[in-house]
Design a protein around this motif. Structure first.
Motif, mmCIF file in Angstrom:
data_model
loop_
_atom_site.group_PDB
_atom_site.id
_atom_site.type_symbol
_atom_site.label_atom_id
_atom_site.label_comp_id
_atom_site.label_asym_id
_atom_site.label_seq_id
_atom_site.Cartn_x
_atom_site.Cartn_y
_atom_site.Cartn_z
ATOM 1 N N GLY A 81 131.179 70.849 -2.325
ATOM 2 C CA GLY A 81 131.653 69.511 -2.652
ATOM 3 C C GLY A 81 132.483 69.422 -3.913
ATOM 4 O O GLY A 81 133.120 68.393 -4.163
ATOM 5 N N LEU A 82 132.492 70.479 -4.747
ATOM 6 C CA LEU A 82 133.355 70.472 -5.929
ATOM 7 C C LEU A 82 134.822 70.629 -5.544
ATOM 8 O O LEU A 82 135.716 70.284 -6.317
ATOM 9 N N VAL A 83 135.052 71.158 -4.361
ATOM 10 C CA VAL A 83 136.417 71.428 -3.913
ATOM 11 C C VAL A 83 136.830 70.491 -2.786
ATOM 12 O O VAL A 83 137.948 69.981 -2.767
ATOM 13 N N PHE A 84 135.919 70.246 -1.864
ATOM 14 C CA PHE A 84 136.271 69.491 -0.669
ATOM 15 C C PHE A 84 135.387 68.256 -0.513
ATOM 16 O O PHE A 84 134.184 68.304 -0.762
ATOM 17 N N VAL A 85 136.004 67.176 -0.082
ATOM 18 C CA VAL A 85 135.280 65.978 0.320
ATOM 19 C C VAL A 85 135.212 65.967 1.842
ATOM 20 O O VAL A 85 136.181 66.301 2.516
ATOM 21 N N ARG A 138 127.793 63.975 4.582
ATOM 22 C CA ARG A 138 129.049 64.574 4.137
ATOM 23 C C ARG A 138 129.140 64.526 2.616
ATOM 24 O O ARG A 138 128.568 63.644 1.969
ATOM 25 N N THR A 139 129.867 65.478 2.053
ATOM 26 C CA THR A 139 130.006 65.558 0.601
ATOM 27 C C THR A 139 130.941 64.470 0.090
ATOM 28 O O THR A 139 131.953 64.155 0.705
ATOM 29 N N GLN A 140 130.560 63.894 -1.071
ATOM 30 C CA GLN A 140 131.413 62.916 -1.737
ATOM 31 C C GLN A 140 131.384 63.069 -3.252
ATOM 32 O O GLN A 140 132.157 62.432 -3.946
ATOM 33 N N LYS A 141 130.477 63.912 -3.763
ATOM 34 C CA LYS A 141 130.380 64.099 -5.201
ATOM 35 C C LYS A 141 129.625 65.387 -5.469
ATOM 36 O O LYS A 141 128.854 65.852 -4.641
ATOM 37 N N THR A 246 128.379 72.426 -4.544
ATOM 38 C CA THR A 246 128.961 73.427 -5.440
ATOM 39 C C THR A 246 130.445 73.636 -5.171
ATOM 40 O O THR A 246 131.041 72.991 -4.302
ATOM 41 N N GLY A 247 131.025 74.572 -5.920
ATOM 42 C CA GLY A 247 132.420 74.962 -5.748
ATOM 43 C C GLY A 247 132.549 76.464 -5.856
ATOM 44 O O GLY A 247 131.549 77.192 -5.820
ATOM 45 N N PRO A 248 133.774 76.962 -6.012
ATOM 46 C CA PRO A 248 133.965 78.413 -6.127
ATOM 47 C C PRO A 248 133.340 78.931 -7.413
ATOM 48 O O PRO A 248 133.232 78.196 -8.405
#
Length: 270
Positions: A81-85, A138-141, A246-248
């Motif tokens: 979720g750090l990269v994609f919503v 779904r991711t939003q934050k 998370t993100g990369p």
């Protein structure tokens, strides 16, 4: 299992009934134990022959979810979720009654509540014929997200404990698992409700460290209610599911510079 048809009289398993417009009806009473039941109906023709027909197998179960069997699973627990919503995961609540039967809970309502990080469409979520109720989140934050799942049901009890009758129903004196009356979002995963100042039953609580934990006010008394010391046949059961948004990966080194000799090597902690 103490089940019987029509009246619980001297012949609880055999009854003779008449017909109305060619239809004969009879009532099956479930008794106190689970299991399959088949009813046979027979008629005698004018010529003296007997014709018999059997019902499909009828499953007798507890009828409401038991806290013992309430389980939550998800297809993904770590979302980028750090990269994609809009990344999605399916969250499923698995229900069964006190005897482990799930097929009797088809259509039973289940609620899903999420904090920041995940958005959930939880309108009209019900269990299917397998006792499973599923929503898509779904991711939003970014961050750690807690999803609370709750449904109406009964507390688990240990049938036949402490010398009581083993009859498939709760009897006073039997051991049971006492659960909180108000479901709460356990942010710190310690199994205790925190009000932001103190923590229930937690002698090591540090004020200001543990946040206030949201809860469902089942009694509508504007107060969080814990365990009540009695077995409940109709209350809110709940579980918390934890998701990491998370993100990369970001690689950091513990030194500002380092030198690698020609043809050599060096170890650097990251």
């Amino acid at each position: 299992g103490s089940e019987y048809i029509e009246d619980d009289d001297a012949t609880p398993y055999v009854q003779t009934v008449g017909t109305t417009n060619g239809i004969a009806k009879i009532t099956l009473h479930s008794g106190y134990e689970p299991g399959p039941v088949t009813i046979s109906a027979s008629i005698t023709t004018a010529g003296g022959s007997t014709i018999t027909a059997n019902t499909p197998v009828i499953s007798i179960g507890g009828g409401v979810p038991s806290d013992k069997w309430l389980t939550v699973s998800a297809t993904k627990l770590n979302l980028g979720g750090l990269v994609f919503v809009g990344l999605e995961t399916d969250i499923t609540a698995w229900l069964a009654d006190r005897f482990g039967n799930y097929n009797v809970l088809d259509g039973y309502a289940v609620s899903f509540e999420s904090e920041v990080g995940l958005a959930i469409d939880s309108n009209n979520v019900t269990a299917d014929k397998y006792g499973a109720a599923t929503v898509t989140a779904r991711t939003q934050k970014d961050g750690v997200c807690v999803v609370m799942v709750h449904t109406k049901g009964e507390e688990h009890f240990y049938d036949g404990s402490n010398g009581c009758a083993h009859d498939g129903q709760y009897n006073t004196g039997e051991d049971f698992t006492d659960t909180a009356d108000d479901p709460f979002r356990d942010y710190d995963d310690d199994g205790l409700w925190d009000n932001g100042t103190t923590s229930t039953l937690d002698t090591t609580y540090t004020a200001g460290v543990n946040p206030f934990e949201d809860y469902v006010d089942a009694a509508g008394n504007n107060s969080w209610d814990g365990v009540n010391g009695i077995w409940d046949s109709d209350k809110q059961l709940f579980r918390n599911a934890y998701f990491l948004i998370t993100g990369p990966p970001i690689i950091r080194f513990d030194v500002s510079t380092f030198t690698v000799p020609d043809g050599g090597s060096a170890s650097v902690n990251s």
